[in-house]
Design an enzyme around this catalytic site. Structure first.
Site, PDB file in Angstrom:
ATOM      1  N   GLU A   1      76.940  15.999 -40.578  1.00 49.25           N
ATOM      2  CA  GLU A   1      75.495  15.716 -40.671  1.00 49.25           C
ATOM      3  C   GLU A   1      75.117  14.451 -39.918  1.00 49.25           C
ATOM      4  O   GLU A   1      74.275  13.678 -40.369  1.00 49.25           O
ATOM      5  CB  GLU A   1      75.046  15.598 -42.134  1.00 49.25           C
ATOM      6  CG  GLU A   1      74.874  16.896 -42.839  1.00 49.25           C
ATOM      7  CD  GLU A   1      74.225  17.953 -41.970  1.00 49.25           C
ATOM      8  OE1 GLU A   1      73.295  17.610 -41.228  1.00 49.25           O
ATOM      9  OE2 GLU A   1      74.673  19.090 -42.006  1.00 49.25           O
TER      10      GLU A   1
HETATM   11  C1  FAD Z   1      84.794  19.862 -42.087  1.00 42.17           C
HETATM   12  C2  FAD Z   1      83.660  19.852 -41.118  1.00 42.17           C
HETATM   13  C3  FAD Z   1      82.526  20.600 -41.392  1.00 42.17           C
HETATM   14  C4  FAD Z   1      81.473  20.635 -40.465  1.00 42.17           C
HETATM   15  N1  FAD Z   1      80.400  21.460 -40.683  1.00 42.17           N
HETATM   16  C5  FAD Z   1      79.517  21.680 -39.671  1.00 42.17           C
HETATM   17  C6  FAD Z   1      78.531  22.716 -39.758  1.00 42.17           C
HETATM   18  O1  FAD Z   1      78.413  23.400 -40.781  1.00 42.17           O
HETATM   19  N2  FAD Z   1      77.726  22.929 -38.687  1.00 42.17           N
HETATM   20  C7  FAD Z   1      77.826  22.199 -37.538  1.00 42.17           C
HETATM   21  O2  FAD Z   1      77.081  22.456 -36.616  1.00 42.17           O
HETATM   22  N3  FAD Z   1      78.731  21.186 -37.434  1.00 42.17           N
HETATM   23  C8  FAD Z   1      79.584  20.933 -38.461  1.00 42.17           C
HETATM   24  N4  FAD Z   1      80.525  19.936 -38.347  1.00 42.17           N
HETATM   25  C9  FAD Z   1      80.548  19.120 -37.147  1.00 42.17           C
HETATM   26  C10 FAD Z   1      80.107  17.693 -37.392  1.00 42.17           C
HETATM   27  O3  FAD Z   1      78.745  17.641 -37.708  1.00 42.17           O
HETATM   28  C11 FAD Z   1      80.502  16.886 -36.145  1.00 42.17           C
HETATM   29  O4  FAD Z   1      81.902  16.718 -36.196  1.00 42.17           O
HETATM   30  C12 FAD Z   1      79.781  15.558 -36.052  1.00 42.17           C
HETATM   31  O5  FAD Z   1      78.431  15.775 -35.785  1.00 42.17           O
HETATM   32  C13 FAD Z   1      80.348  14.654 -34.957  1.00 42.17           C
HETATM   33  O6  FAD Z   1      80.524  15.327 -33.754  1.00 42.17           O
HETATM   34  P1  FAD Z   1      81.944  15.248 -33.012  1.00 42.17           P
HETATM   35  O7  FAD Z   1      82.990  15.608 -33.996  1.00 42.17           O
HETATM   36  O8  FAD Z   1      81.893  16.046 -31.775  1.00 42.17           O
HETATM   37  O9  FAD Z   1      82.108  13.734 -32.661  1.00 42.17           O
HETATM   38  P2  FAD Z   1      81.556  12.960 -31.348  1.00 42.17           P
HETATM   39  O10 FAD Z   1      80.139  13.321 -31.113  1.00 42.17           O
HETATM   40  O11 FAD Z   1      82.509  13.161 -30.237  1.00 42.17           O
HETATM   41  O12 FAD Z   1      81.603  11.460 -31.847  1.00 42.17           O
HETATM   42  C14 FAD Z   1      82.833  10.737 -31.974  1.00 42.17           C
HETATM   43  C15 FAD Z   1      82.534   9.345 -32.513  1.00 42.17           C
HETATM   44  O13 FAD Z   1      81.729   8.630 -31.568  1.00 42.17           O
HETATM   45  C16 FAD Z   1      80.565   8.125 -32.188  1.00 42.17           C
HETATM   46  N5  FAD Z   1      79.435   8.263 -31.248  1.00 42.17           N
HETATM   47  C17 FAD Z   1      79.097   9.358 -30.519  1.00 42.17           C
HETATM   48  N6  FAD Z   1      77.997   9.098 -29.795  1.00 42.17           N
HETATM   49  C18 FAD Z   1      77.605   7.847 -30.072  1.00 42.17           C
HETATM   50  C19 FAD Z   1      76.523   7.010 -29.664  1.00 42.17           C
HETATM   51  N7  FAD Z   1      75.595   7.450 -28.822  1.00 42.17           N
HETATM   52  N8  FAD Z   1      76.447   5.770 -30.176  1.00 42.17           N
HETATM   53  C20 FAD Z   1      77.360   5.332 -31.062  1.00 42.17           C
HETATM   54  N9  FAD Z   1      78.406   6.058 -31.496  1.00 42.17           N
HETATM   55  C21 FAD Z   1      78.523   7.307 -31.005  1.00 42.17           C
HETATM   56  C22 FAD Z   1      80.334   8.971 -33.432  1.00 42.17           C
HETATM   57  O14 FAD Z   1      79.693   8.218 -34.454  1.00 42.17           O
HETATM   58  C23 FAD Z   1      81.748   9.364 -33.824  1.00 42.17           C
HETATM   59  O15 FAD Z   1      82.286   8.415 -34.712  1.00 42.17           O
HETATM   60  C24 FAD Z   1      81.554  19.849 -39.283  1.00 42.17           C
HETATM   61  C25 FAD Z   1      82.679  19.056 -39.046  1.00 42.17           C
HETATM   62  C26 FAD Z   1      83.732  19.082 -39.919  1.00 42.17           C
HETATM   63  C27 FAD Z   1      84.956  18.270 -39.587  1.00 42.17           C
END
Ligand code: FAD
Length: 598
Positions: A441
């Site tokens: 989220e």
């Molecule tokens: C168990 C689980 C359930 C999930 N359920 C859903 C679901 O139901 N539907 C769905 O669509 N998604 C779901 N997700 C996905 C989840 O919402 C994403 O993992 C999350 O939004 C982060 O995206 P990412 O993993 O690609 O991390 P990234 O976007 O690659 O980010 C990596 C890190 O970099 C930081 N970061 C990235 N950009 C910036 C910025 N501009 N400024 C500062 N910091 C930054 C982030 O805070 C994070 O700590 C789920 C994930 C998991 C693990």
């Protein structure tokens, strides 16, 4: 074995005595929520949580979900029956509109009982949780026909919902999204692409699964401006509106993950699946935001829920575990050692969690009440004021309550020593389950940026100024009350730090945006501390008033509230100064190293 008892008395104290939800009887649904009805509903929810959901929490964690070769997924033993009980009780539609089969009761009440159920079994409660978010998005952006087609079955839990944003290369930055939608010429679209990490994506507890999917219509602009939102049912509906042909969407895998093993986190493959546009073309992100905002409040509540169950188990263990003697002399001289609850450091741990949980509960319910007012009041002015605070609080509630939820699950685990590290006592599960709430989220770093980058300046800072005034006025009004001045003095100090940090951003972040990014997480926590402090001051005022009015039946409970309020002000509130100092250090040192030096 782990224990759980829903905090019914505390919830009723907040709803009835602190927030006085009876005063809002003019809002739709509130007239039906008399104190007796509220007590009955909260009591029934506690029973369901304790007797039905909680007993299969640990076994669900151990067993997990299974994907079979045909792409179907089965949930852990007992989940289907427990979800059936939840559905039959009408819990999913508690706050949903009556015209779609819901009960139309306050969202505040839905949130209150949601805490119990998430604490008892977070993985299981995510299936209806995602459904609620999908219902909210269809309610706000769906056509009348879409509402009539999907909502009744989702509100009664016959069908569940999901949200599909994330793709392998696209997480936080949704502008990178590749899933595509091609018009069929009959108003529907063919959706293709892969989504990952989709919670509740596939399972065997519902007759249909209604996926809400973000995709880019062929030829749409690059970036977030070209994203649309689609309804993609697992089974397409036949002429009578019942599940018919299987749609082109399937679960390719389930993730092996750290926690929430009872919830299926799926890779979803869309292969020319039939989808139906919700809202306008290329406006999918704003439609999805309805769902995300609702989900952010629910995830903040998950942080509280896990911290509460972890706390209860730690407190119970600390009363029973015998080790060492009290520094001030034996407290259990008949035994070979004292229970560890006599040790100040163990108490520091327990009091810290308790102080956060009780204020966190008030914070969560206060914010939920703002949501009710924002959506149900017939006064434009009231709606706007409540919506301002709701928008401002959403990233703080999500970020602070889940960061602290995890920290406090770890602290509660520490009370068990080595026994917390092994699986038997369930403490490891709470730590593992709590961790995801900081990530999904919108990762908490992104919540902090949303607060500093968007919410603070929105409408010329109207929301933040209104809240500073509300808290400042509260301190001023109670300044000379000698029973309350200790609380208001500490709160005022925290508020001063928050106002100074806000001013610092205004003076230093416009010209140098890295200063905003460098201080954002500290600012979110500084803000959270002040809001939690405000909740404590209000709870202390209520407790003092009740005691002065001679409420003897709850005297112990009310006196304990005052002690915990004092603890928060003495030991937790001063952290605002540390947070402010970090913010004012700016970004220079943080940004000085070359990437290769890390
Ligand atoms: C168990 C689980 C359930 C999930 N359920 C859903 C679901 O139901 N539907 C769905 O669509 N998604 C779901 N997700 C996905 C989840 O919402 C994403 O993992 C999350 O939004 C982060 O995206 P990412 O993993 O690609 O991390 P990234 O976007 O690659 O980010 C990596 C890190 O970099 C930081 N970061 C990235 N950009 C910036 C910025 N501009 N400024 C500062 N910091 C930054 C982030 O805070 C994070 O700590 C789920 C994930 C998991 C693990």
């Amino acid at each position: 074995m782990p224990i759980y008892k829903a905090p019914v008395d505390d919830t009723l104290f907040i709803l009835n005595d602190v927030l006085g939800i009876e005063r809002y009887h003019n809002l739709p649904g509130f007239a039906d929520a008399s104190p007796d009805t509220v007590a009955a509903i909260v009591g029934e929810a506690a029973k369901l949580a304790e007797e039905v959901l909680f007993p299969i929490n640990l076994s669900g964690d151990q067993e997990g979900c299974k994907r079979h070769d045909d792409g179907s997924v089965t949930v852990p033993k007992g989940f289907k029956q427990a979800f059936g009980r939840y559905r039959e009780g009408g819990w999913l539609g508690l706050a949903a509109p009556e015209e779609f089969g819901g009960q139309g009761l306050p969202y505040t009440l839905h949130t209150a009982v949601g805490e119990f159920m998430s604490a008892a079994n977070m993985s299981l409660m995510m299936y209806p949780g995602l459904t609620q978010g999908a219902i909210a998005a269809i309610l706000v952006h769906g056509s009348e026909e879409q509402k009539r087609t999907y909502l009744p079955k989702m509100v009664d839990g016959t069908w569940t919902g999901t949200m599909n944003l994330t793709e392998p290369h696209c997480g936080t930055d949704l502008g990178l999204l590749r899933a595509k939608a091609v018009p069929n010429g009959d108003g529907s679209y063919r959706i293709s692409g892969q989504k990952i990490f989709i919670s509740a994506g596939e399972h065997d507890m519902a007759e249909n699964i209604i996926h809400l999917v973000l995709a880019r219509i062929e030829g749409a602009p690059e970036g977030v401006k070209g994203i649309s939102l689609f309804i993609v049912p697992k089974y397409e509906l036949d002429d009578s509106g019942e599940p018919g042909e299987r749609n082109g969407v399937s679960c390719g895998a389930i993730e092996h993950k750290m926690g929430i093993h009872g919830n299926s986190t799926c890779v979803m493959n869309y292969d020319e699946a039939t989808g139906h546009l919700i809202g306008a073309e290329n406006k999918g992100l704003s439609a999805m935001f309805v769902m995300m905002n609702e989900a952010r409040l629910a995830v903040g509540m998950q942080g509280l829920a896990i911290a509460e169950i972890a706390y209860q188990n730690a407190a119970n263990y600390a009363r029973e575990r015998i080790q060492g003697r009290s520094l001030s002399g034996p407290k259990a001289p008949d035994k070979k050692a004292d229970p560890i609850i006599v040790h100040p450091d163990v108490r520091r741990t327990l009091m810290t969690i308790k102080a956060f949980n009780e204020a966190g509960r008030a914070f969560t319910l206060w914010t939920a009440l703002k949501s009710d007012i924002a959506h149900r009041s017939d006064s434009e002015e009231e709606r706007q004021a409540a919506d301002d605070i709701l928008g401002l609080m959403t990233p703080i509630l999500k970020g602070v309550m889940t960061d602290k939820g995890f920290d406090h699950a770890v602290m509660a685990q520490q009370v068990f020593g080595g026994h917390g590290y092994i699986e038997e006592h369930g403490m490891s599960q709470y730590v593992r389950d709590a961790r995801i709430a900081m990530i999904y989220e919108g990762a908490n770093g992104i919540q902090a940026l949303d607060l500093v980058g968007r919410k603070l300046a929105m409408n010329g800072g109207r929301a933040v100024m209104a809240l500073f005034k509300e808290i400042g006025d509260f301190c001023e009004e109670n300044r000379n009350d000698e029973k309350l001045s200790g609380y208001t003095k500490a709160l005022k100090k925290g508020l001063n730090d928050l106002q100074a940090a806000t001013m610092w951003f205004m003076q230093n972040a416009m010209a140098k945006p890295d200063n905003a990014g460098a201080g954002s997480t500290d600012y979110m926590h500084l803000f959270g501390l002040v809001v939690l402090g405000y909740m404590w001051a209000r709870m202390a005022k209520t407790a003092e008033e009740k005691l002065a009015a001679g409420e003897t039946a709850r005297a112990d409970y009310l006196n304990n509230k005052l002690i915990t309020a004092k603890f928060f002000m003495e030991r937790i509130m001063p952290e605002t100064a540390l947070r402010k100092a970090r913010i004012e250090a700016g970004a220079d040192t943080l940004m000085a190293l070359d990437a290769a030096a890390f």
